[in-house]
Design an enzyme around this catalytic site. Sequence first.
Site, PDB file in Angstrom:
ATOM      1  N   HIS A 232       3.496 -10.519 -10.922  1.00  0.00           N
ATOM      2  CA  HIS A 232       2.092 -10.089 -10.939  1.00  0.00           C
ATOM      3  C   HIS A 232       1.695  -9.341  -9.665  1.00  0.00           C
ATOM      4  O   HIS A 232       0.534  -8.972  -9.499  1.00  0.00           O
ATOM      5  CB  HIS A 232       1.202 -11.334 -11.117  1.00  0.00           C
ATOM      6  N   ASP A 239       7.494   5.012   3.034  1.00  0.00           N
ATOM      7  CA  ASP A 239       8.303   5.201   4.244  1.00  0.00           C
ATOM      8  C   ASP A 239       8.399   3.935   5.091  1.00  0.00           C
ATOM      9  O   ASP A 239       8.640   4.005   6.300  1.00  0.00           O
ATOM     10  CB  ASP A 239       7.729   6.355   5.094  1.00  0.00           C
ATOM     11  N   LYS A 412      -9.818  -9.511  -6.678  1.00  0.00           N
ATOM     12  CA  LYS A 412      -9.495 -10.900  -6.343  1.00  0.00           C
ATOM     13  C   LYS A 412      -9.606 -11.054  -4.827  1.00  0.00           C
ATOM     14  O   LYS A 412      -8.793 -10.498  -4.077  1.00  0.00           O
ATOM     15  CB  LYS A 412      -8.087 -11.240  -6.823  1.00  0.00           C
TER      16      LYS A 412
END
Length: 492
Positions: A232, A239, A412
């Site tokens: 998830h 780079d 979240k």
Amino acid sequence: MNHLWDYLLQSMLGITSLWVTLLHLLVVGVFAIQLLLVRRPVAVAFAWLFIVATLPLIGILLFFMIGERPVGRKLRRKITRMEEHYAQITQAMRERYEGDRQFMPQEAKALSLLIEANNGTPAVAGNRVTLHTNSLGILQAMIEDIQNAKKSLHLEFYIWAVGGQADRVCEALIGAAERGVACRVLLDSLGSKDWFKSDWPAKFRAAGIELTEALPIQLGRFQFRRADLRLHRKIFVIDGAVVWTGSMNLVDPRTFKKGAGVGEWVDAMVRVEGPIASQFELTFLFDWSVDNTAITEFSDPEPLGSPDEGHVLAQCCASGPVYRDDILYQMLLSTIMDAREELTITTPYFGPDEGLIQALIAAARRGVTVTLIVPKQNDSTLVALSSRSFYGDLMDGGVNIAEFHGGLLHTKSMLVDRRIAVFGSVNLDQRSLRLNFEISLIVYNETFCANLQKLIESYLQQSNLVNPVSWAKRSRWHLILENVVQLMSPLL
């Protein structure tokens, strides 16, 4: 004669009913013993007992498919073999950046040490962290980073959806590979199933892009590997020095899940420059080595730390059901308990266990302003019903609940006292806590926290606070339905 046949028929039905009852009790009893062989969270164990007692055949089939937590013996052996080198790298990181803890506020040091535990990575100073909140702008900025890449591009996502601006990211990656940039893409098999069925995988391989399908679902292997353990994480490393992470998958919000009837998905990401990028690079390299069947040993060199780019102290927390088990739960619980003034949480899927519920209530009762922001409309009806079953207890304990109506709020985050931010792929539900491979960025910086607070305030402006009095008056039918679904919440 008819009376005799009636008597015999009733006797046979009675005997059959008795045998069915005994068989049912035997099945439930054997299943209960199976549950007791491994210590599980009490709520999870009772949820499975409830399902098997109610629907024995379906319940047992589901248990063997998704009830256990194994990833399969072969994969577990591979992870165990590679963890030794991974542990050496994280140990070197902890020793190298031990002095950076002096720049940390005193109240955050214990949390940082917890995240370091069990082969975790340390808090690192010298980073620049920029919050991005417009999904289309994020995709465009990623495309520009791809176009400016010099050496490598490493992408690890749960979902890569076909269509719109997400396809432009595909095109940019192919262009980078054609000019010699080393490109690796790691996508979850289930989350990106439609993408894997499209023309893009063949185009990627033709351009020289390395592609790996994480945790592929194989029907014949359910008995060896749980089907719903998912990758998830959202990680994009450029780079080895710049990283994107947060809640957003590689999707165009204008076209993604339009049929769900919840509006556009609302996400946020951070772009980070500085030495913390090496921690995300390490996580990617480890996951790549585990999921790529052609790799037998984790022999990638230690990612080199990039030079200081700013003044932000930050830390990466990688978690999953196989390694660093329960660290994520302990981190979230500790973060809630450490709050002294204000705690704000945004999550699209809310399904905590009793420990987290009590921690939130305890924080509110000791004077902390606790606010939970969740979407009013959810793409999962069961999750929405289960989430609402917790509202009453939380509001009785003093927790504020706000329902966002501007789309499906997918960000979240956890903001503590406007000094510490937890930001990433983690939902406050059992799936993130126990089943998914997740990634979080912990930021110990008041300037970044102020920017996150502004974002949270914009969410609150598009939200309605749930009224405890009105909520208590909802119909008994809704109450019963929510509580029934809540019994299954540890499995959602």
